[in-house]
Design an enzyme around this catalytic site. Structure first.
Site, PDB file in Angstrom:
ATOM      1  N   ASN A   9       0.882  -1.173   0.000  1.00 47.26           N
ATOM      2  CA  ASN A   9       0.000   0.000   0.000  1.00 47.26           C
ATOM      3  C   ASN A   9       0.915   1.217   0.000  1.00 47.26           C
ATOM      4  O   ASN A   9       1.480   1.570   1.025  1.00 47.26           O
ATOM      5  CB  ASN A   9      -0.890  -0.030   1.256  1.00 47.26           C
ATOM      6  N   GLU A 168      -5.663  -4.874  10.550  1.00 48.51           N
ATOM      7  CA  GLU A 168      -4.608  -3.887  10.771  1.00 48.51           C
ATOM      8  C   GLU A 168      -4.895  -3.122  12.064  1.00 48.51           C
ATOM      9  O   GLU A 168      -5.699  -2.182  12.067  1.00 48.51           O
ATOM     10  CB  GLU A 168      -4.584  -2.886   9.614  1.00 48.51           C
TER      11      GLU A 168
END
Ligand code: PEP
Length: 251
Positions: A9, A168
């Protein structure tokens, strides 16, 4: 059997030329040595078409980091799921904690985004995870359950089987703090049990659940050795080809 995945990412990093250089370097690194997992890079919108074209004959797949919660029309500055798909990208990261936090993305908005991504043939990488205070109060299970119920448990079994989840913990993102492999395993197993309750054992067993939060070459192997941790969503360490490759090599 579920897939192991390492997904990058890039967030709001790299201009177009820098992004192309990074994707090219990674493509070359992975051409000589086939990875033992699926590799995805999540890039800003402006990189998608160029990077997808560059990587079309490689093992690396391309993901957007977001898409609009509307299909099309007068939404200045937005990028629809259909537009993302037309670039050649195949995945779309949704529900990242930075988008929830800084752009007010609610369960309802994320529900719309997920439906639009799926309707346009994109596979969502759907992020969930608790804040530091929530972990300290022992509320992490409650939080991830509400996030799943609020945005993705409305999907049909067929739709849900196209979703990749990323756990996450917000306190571990970009902070250098990592969940221990036991902490990750415990909550990943809990998430899988929720999927089993909702969609049955087979779908639960086939769902890829990534860990994200300060994952790097030095801790990836230990994290990925856990039975319910199927890879990682990688921020900082995806910005250098060699660092990212080290994580891929953990498989
Ligand atoms: C992320 O933002 O998805 C992430 C996991 O970031 P980092 O690896 O930098 O903690």
């Amino acid at each position: 059997m579920r897939k192991n995945i390492v997904a990058g990412n890039w967030k709001m990093n790299k201009n177009l030329q820098e992004g192309v250089a990074l994707a090219t370097e990674l493509k070359e690194l992975l051409a000589s040595e086939k990875p033992n997992c699926e590799v995805i890079i999540g890039t800003p919108f402006i990189h998608l078409a160029t990077v997808a074209e560059l990587l079309k004959d490689s093992v690396i797949k391309v993901s957007a980091e977001n898409c609009a919660d509307k299909a099309s029309g007068a939404y200045t500055g937005e990028v629809s799921a259909e537009m993302v798909k037309s670039t050649g990208a195949t995945y779309c990261i949704l529900g990242h904690s930075e988008r929830r936090m800084y752009y007010g993305e609610t369960y309802e908005i994320l529900k719309e985004k997920t439906l639009l991504a799926l309707a346009n043939g994109l596979k969502p990488i759907f992020c969930i995870g608790e804040l530091k205070e929530e972990r300290e109060a022992g509320k992490q299970n409650e939080v991830v359950k509400a996030q799943l119920e609020g945005s993705v448990f409305n999907l049909s079994a067929e739709e849900f089987s196209k979703v990749v989840l990323a756990y996450e913990p917000v306190w571990a993102i970009g902070t250098g703090l990592t969940a221990t492999s036991d902490q990750a395993e415990e909550i990943h197993a809990y998430i899988r049990s929720l999927i089993a309750e909702k969609y049955g054992e087979e779908i639960a067993e086939n769902t890829t659940i990534l860990y994200g939060g300060s994952c790097k070459g030095s801790n990836a192997k230990e994290l990925f050795s856990k039975p319910n941790v199927d890879g990682g969503l990688i921020g900082g360490a995806s910005l250098k080809a060699n660092d990212f490759k080290e994580i891929i090599d953990a498989f």
